[in-house]
Design a protein around this motif. Structure first.
Motif, PDB file in Angstrom:
ATOM      1  N   SER A 230       0.838  -1.196   0.000  1.00  0.00           N
ATOM      2  CA  SER A 230       0.000   0.000   0.000  1.00  0.00           C
ATOM      3  C   SER A 230       0.877   1.251   0.000  1.00  0.00           C
ATOM      4  O   SER A 230       1.954   1.265   0.601  1.00  0.00           O
ATOM      5  CB  SER A 230      -0.874   0.001   1.256  1.00  0.00           C
ATOM      6  OG  SER A 230      -1.508   1.244   1.421  1.00  0.00           O
TER       7      SER A 230
ATOM      8  N   ILE B  49      -0.740 -11.434  -0.374  1.00  0.00           N
ATOM      9  CA  ILE B  49      -1.946 -11.654  -1.175  1.00  0.00           C
ATOM     10  C   ILE B  49      -1.486 -12.300  -2.482  1.00  0.00           C
ATOM     11  O   ILE B  49      -0.765 -11.694  -3.261  1.00  0.00           O
ATOM     12  CB  ILE B  49      -2.700 -10.334  -1.466  1.00  0.00           C
ATOM     13  CG1 ILE B  49      -3.004  -9.560  -0.197  1.00  0.00           C
ATOM     14  CG2 ILE B  49      -3.960 -10.621  -2.281  1.00  0.00           C
ATOM     15  CD1 ILE B  49      -3.955 -10.239   0.760  1.00  0.00           C
TER      16      ILE B  49
ATOM     17  N   VAL C 163      -6.562 -14.201  -4.611  1.00  0.00           N
ATOM     18  CA  VAL C 163      -7.642 -13.482  -5.290  1.00  0.00           C
ATOM     19  C   VAL C 163      -7.490 -13.728  -6.791  1.00  0.00           C
ATOM     20  O   VAL C 163      -6.429 -14.163  -7.240  1.00  0.00           O
ATOM     21  CB  VAL C 163      -7.625 -11.973  -4.949  1.00  0.00           C
ATOM     22  CG1 VAL C 163      -7.857 -11.759  -3.453  1.00  0.00           C
ATOM     23  CG2 VAL C 163      -6.328 -11.317  -5.373  1.00  0.00           C
TER      24      VAL C 163
ATOM     25  N   ASP D 207      -7.639  -7.198  -8.312  1.00  0.00           N
ATOM     26  CA  ASP D 207      -8.085  -7.516  -6.952  1.00  0.00           C
ATOM     27  C   ASP D 207      -6.933  -7.452  -5.956  1.00  0.00           C
ATOM     28  O   ASP D 207      -7.114  -7.014  -4.826  1.00  0.00           O
ATOM     29  CB  ASP D 207      -8.749  -8.894  -6.915  1.00  0.00           C
ATOM     30  CG  ASP D 207     -10.100  -8.908  -7.613  1.00  0.00           C
ATOM     31  OD1 ASP D 207     -10.792  -7.870  -7.598  1.00  0.00           O
ATOM     32  OD2 ASP D 207     -10.468  -9.957  -8.176  1.00  0.00           O
ATOM     33  N   VAL D 208      -5.742  -7.883  -6.364  1.00  0.00           N
ATOM     34  CA  VAL D 208      -4.569  -7.768  -5.487  1.00  0.00           C
ATOM     35  C   VAL D 208      -4.336  -6.303  -5.145  1.00  0.00           C
ATOM     36  O   VAL D 208      -4.149  -5.944  -3.981  1.00  0.00           O
ATOM     37  CB  VAL D 208      -3.301  -8.366  -6.145  1.00  0.00           C
ATOM     38  CG1 VAL D 208      -2.050  -7.991  -5.352  1.00  0.00           C
ATOM     39  CG2 VAL D 208      -3.411  -9.866  -6.261  1.00  0.00           C
TER      40      VAL D 208
ATOM     41  N   LYS E 135      -6.407  -3.805  -5.112  1.00  0.00           N
ATOM     42  CA  LYS E 135      -7.454  -3.303  -4.206  1.00  0.00           C
ATOM     43  C   LYS E 135      -7.175  -3.736  -2.766  1.00  0.00           C
ATOM     44  O   LYS E 135      -7.255  -2.929  -1.844  1.00  0.00           O
ATOM     45  CB  LYS E 135      -8.833  -3.818  -4.629  1.00  0.00           C
ATOM     46  CG  LYS E 135      -9.393  -3.169  -5.860  1.00  0.00           C
ATOM     47  CD  LYS E 135     -10.727  -3.804  -6.230  1.00  0.00           C
ATOM     48  CE  LYS E 135     -11.206  -3.343  -7.583  1.00  0.00           C
ATOM     49  NZ  LYS E 135     -12.401  -4.065  -8.036  1.00  0.00           N
ATOM     50  N   HIS E 136      -6.844  -5.029  -2.555  1.00  0.00           N
ATOM     51  CA  HIS E 136      -6.561  -5.540  -1.209  1.00  0.00           C
ATOM     52  C   HIS E 136      -5.340  -4.852  -0.601  1.00  0.00           C
ATOM     53  O   HIS E 136      -5.364  -4.446   0.554  1.00  0.00           O
ATOM     54  CB  HIS E 136      -6.306  -7.054  -1.245  1.00  0.00           C
ATOM     55  CG  HIS E 136      -7.540  -7.879  -1.214  1.00  0.00           C
ATOM     56  ND1 HIS E 136      -8.328  -8.089  -2.320  1.00  0.00           N
ATOM     57  CD2 HIS E 136      -8.115  -8.565  -0.210  1.00  0.00           C
ATOM     58  CE1 HIS E 136      -9.348  -8.863  -1.986  1.00  0.00           C
ATOM     59  NE2 HIS E 136      -9.239  -9.174  -0.716  1.00  0.00           N
TER      60      HIS E 136
ATOM     61  N   ASN F 263      -4.915  -2.167   2.793  1.00  0.00           N
ATOM     62  CA  ASN F 263      -4.306  -2.701   4.008  1.00  0.00           C
ATOM     63  C   ASN F 263      -2.788  -2.492   3.995  1.00  0.00           C
ATOM     64  O   ASN F 263      -2.082  -3.183   3.257  1.00  0.00           O
ATOM     65  CB  ASN F 263      -4.629  -4.201   4.136  1.00  0.00           C
ATOM     66  CG  ASN F 263      -4.097  -4.809   5.416  1.00  0.00           C
ATOM     67  OD1 ASN F 263      -3.309  -4.205   6.132  1.00  0.00           O
ATOM     68  ND2 ASN F 263      -4.510  -6.020   5.693  1.00  0.00           N
TER      69      ASN F 263
ATOM     70  N   SER G 122      -0.491  -5.555   3.969  1.00  0.00           N
ATOM     71  CA  SER G 122      -0.538  -6.503   2.855  1.00  0.00           C
ATOM     72  C   SER G 122       0.585  -6.252   1.861  1.00  0.00           C
ATOM     73  O   SER G 122       1.086  -5.139   1.727  1.00  0.00           O
ATOM     74  CB  SER G 122      -1.870  -6.400   2.117  1.00  0.00           C
ATOM     75  OG  SER G 122      -2.914  -6.875   2.914  1.00  0.00           O
TER      76      SER G 122
END
Length: 140
Positions: free
Chosen positions: A29, A62, A105, A110-111, A113-114, A118, A121
């Protein structure tokens, strides 16, 4: 075989060989304090050998679903493992009770976004999907 047949075989082989995989990068992130990790640190987290970032924070890898091109590229490039070797690795870890594989995912979107949501992550995505919501820890 005729010269036309040989030409078609050669063309098919050259087209197959020219299809290169997109460059995959490890990301966290944009809000994460992590700055840069070594290849070994990234691989250790994804293979269940480490559960924390070097500064001590919990690391939540992830993964992408089995069969995804990004997953195959990531593990081949960073860990030197084929899909079969990766499956064998996790079978052994699960059987001995030493861990579970990362949550998976469907794809890089999608990775992203996760991971963006977070700061603990870490994931991998195609380099061309990197934007201001994530930062690159490691490239190929």
């Amino acid at each position: 075989m005729s010269s036309i047949g040989l030409t078609l075989v050669g063309l098919a082989l050259s087209l197959g060989a020219s299809g290169t995989a997109a460059e995959v990068v490890a990301v966290v992130s944009a809000k994460s304090p992590a700055v840069m990790l070594s290849k070994n640190q990234v691989v250790d987290i994804f293979l269940g050998k480490a559960s924390r970032f070097p500064e001590g924070r919990l690391a939540v890898p992830i993964d992408q679903d089995e069969g995804s091109a990004a997953r195959d590229e990531f593990y081949a490039t960073f860990a030197g493992k084929s899909p079969a070797q990766l499956k064998a690795h996790w079978s052994k870890i699960i059987f001995t009770g030493r861990g579970q594989p990362p949550i998976a995912v469907p794809n890089s979107i999608d990775v992203k976004k996760h991971v963006a949501a977070n700061p603990n992550s870490m994931g991998y995505i195609e380099k061309d999907l990197v934007d201001s919501s994530v930062k690159v820890l490691l490239t190929q």
